[in-house]
Enzyme design. Structure first.
Site, PDB file in Angstrom:
ATOM      1  N   CYS A 119      59.224  41.383  45.044  1.00  0.00           N
ATOM      2  CA  CYS A 119      58.320  41.995  45.792  1.00  0.00           C
ATOM      3  C   CYS A 119      58.487  41.715  47.190  1.00  0.00           C
ATOM      4  O   CYS A 119      57.946  42.385  48.289  1.00  0.00           O
ATOM      5  CB  CYS A 119      56.866  41.821  45.478  1.00  0.00           C
ATOM      6  SG  CYS A 119      56.697  42.097  43.616  1.00  0.00           S
ATOM      7  N   HIS A 252      52.350  43.891  51.291  1.00  0.00           N
ATOM      8  CA  HIS A 252      52.813  44.194  49.939  1.00  0.00           C
ATOM      9  C   HIS A 252      51.798  44.621  48.960  1.00  0.00           C
ATOM     10  O   HIS A 252      50.763  43.909  48.933  1.00  0.00           O
ATOM     11  CB  HIS A 252      53.713  43.020  49.242  1.00  0.00           C
ATOM     12  CG  HIS A 252      53.963  43.155  47.728  1.00  0.00           C
ATOM     13  ND1 HIS A 252      54.408  44.335  47.242  1.00  0.00           N
ATOM     14  CD2 HIS A 252      53.740  42.362  46.656  1.00  0.00           C
ATOM     15  CE1 HIS A 252      54.408  44.217  45.803  1.00  0.00           C
ATOM     16  NE2 HIS A 252      53.851  43.016  45.548  1.00  0.00           N
ATOM     17  N   ASN A 282      51.429  48.753  42.117  1.00  0.00           N
ATOM     18  CA  ASN A 282      52.353  47.716  42.804  1.00  0.00           C
ATOM     19  C   ASN A 282      53.829  48.256  42.340  1.00  0.00           C
ATOM     20  O   ASN A 282      54.506  48.222  41.417  1.00  0.00           O
ATOM     21  CB  ASN A 282      52.224  46.373  42.255  1.00  0.00           C
ATOM     22  CG  ASN A 282      53.044  45.240  42.585  1.00  0.00           C
ATOM     23  OD1 ASN A 282      53.932  45.543  43.421  1.00  0.00           O
ATOM     24  ND2 ASN A 282      52.925  43.981  42.521  1.00  0.00           N
TER      25      ASN A 282
END
Length: 325
Positions: A119, A252, A282
């Site tokens: 990520c 993020h 996500n």
């Protein structure tokens, strides 16, 4: 004269299939797994996500986002002389997704490679591209985050399968005599490899281990809220700026609670945070460039503003980039 790098175009792409929480709740119920829209929203802030079709790869999402970024920059694909793709869900073991993307864009000869920092991948990739442009190794870089996380999810685990989605975001980064990327700060701590991982690999045509995502949510949350603030402050210090100089925080998009906690620590109201986690989930390495493009195209982000990008991911990796649009 010193060389800098600036973002001159952004683009993003989401696969057409929108999966709401209610859609996912119904699908999980068929497996005998109970959850609810309220349970998901309260813990994550996620209301929907996009899933790619079985025949759609990361490079397919990446090429659409890249074309939009290239168009926004007012250049052609032939002008690109560096391609970096951040992904944890590559098309193949090899070649790189970047090489496959290069072919799909019709570009030939320039360096193309993947960055794997989960990520945090886009922050890592942007930092690498910035360094290469500053040294003159390239003049126009295409930096992409692209993921199809839906194919590595365990739909028998409600604590992880509700979190992730698919998508791609891209930027064109060009050499400039005017500062754009101001500073960055990257880190990793391999002691925490087990808290977020896909513990499987290919051996002799078979999968060894488990090819599905595993996560210790509490451990990730505890680490994330601490390291994000440290990376943000280190980046600001390198640029000789303060919290007050941040126009937009683009974190993020993992969990709204992590994002809220980071904003509080940086004394930023949520009105200064670009939030897409509610509709995208996500999307790992794609989440920051997706949110960036959203902010640009909705008119929230304007030229001359200072943006702080930051992410955390498996590895455990984390980092931040401060830039002026």
């Amino acid at each position: 004269m010193r060389r800098y790098s600036r973002i001159t175009g952004t683009g993003s792409y989401l696969p057409p299939r929108l999966v709401t929480n209610d859609d996912l709740v119904a699908e999980l119920a068929q497996r005998g797994i109970e959850t609810s829209d309220q349970w998901i929203v309260e813990r994550t802030g996620i209301k929907a996500r996009h899933f790619a079709g079985r025949d759609v790869a990361s490079s397919d999402l990446a090429v659409e986002a890249s074309r939009r970024a290239i168009e926004a920059a007012g250049i052609t694909a032939d002008d690109i002389d560096l391609i970096i793709v951040a992904t944890s869900t590559p098309d193949m073991v090899f070649p790189s997704t970047a090489a496959i993307l290069q072919n799909k864009l019709g570009v030939h000869g320039c360096p193309a490679f993947d960055v794997q920092a989960v990520c945090s991948g886009f922050v890592y990739a942007l930092t690498v591209a910035d360094a290469m442009l500053q040294t003159g190794a390239a003049n126009r870089a295409l930096v992409v985050g692209s993921e199809v996380f839906s194919r590595i999810l365990d739909f028998n685990d409600r604590t992880t399968c509700v979190l992730f989605g698919d998508g791609a975001g891209a930027v064109v980064l060009e050499a400039s005599d005017k500062p754009g990327i101001l500073a960055s700060d990257l880190h990793a701590d391999g002691r925490h490899v087990d808290i977020l991982c896909v513990p499987g690999n290919v051996y002799g045509g078979q999968i060894l281990g488990d090819p599905l995502l595993k996560m210790d949510g509490q451990a990730v949350f505890k680490l994330a809220v601490g390291v994000l603030e440290k990376a943000a402050r280190a980046t600001l210090e390198k640029a000789n700026l303060t919290d007050a100089d941040i126009d937009w925080l683009i974190p993020h998009q993992a969990n709204i609670r992590i994002m809220q906690s980071t904003a509080r620590k940086l004394k930023l109201p949520m009105e200064k945070v670009i939030v897409t986690v509610d509709q995208h989930g996500n999307t790992s390495a794609a989440s920051i460039p997706l949110a960036l493009d959203h902010g640009v195209r909705t008119g929230q982000i304007k030229p001359g503003q200072n943006l702080l990008l930051e992410g955390v991911g498996g590895g455990f990796t984390w980092g931040a980039v401060l830039l002026t649009m």
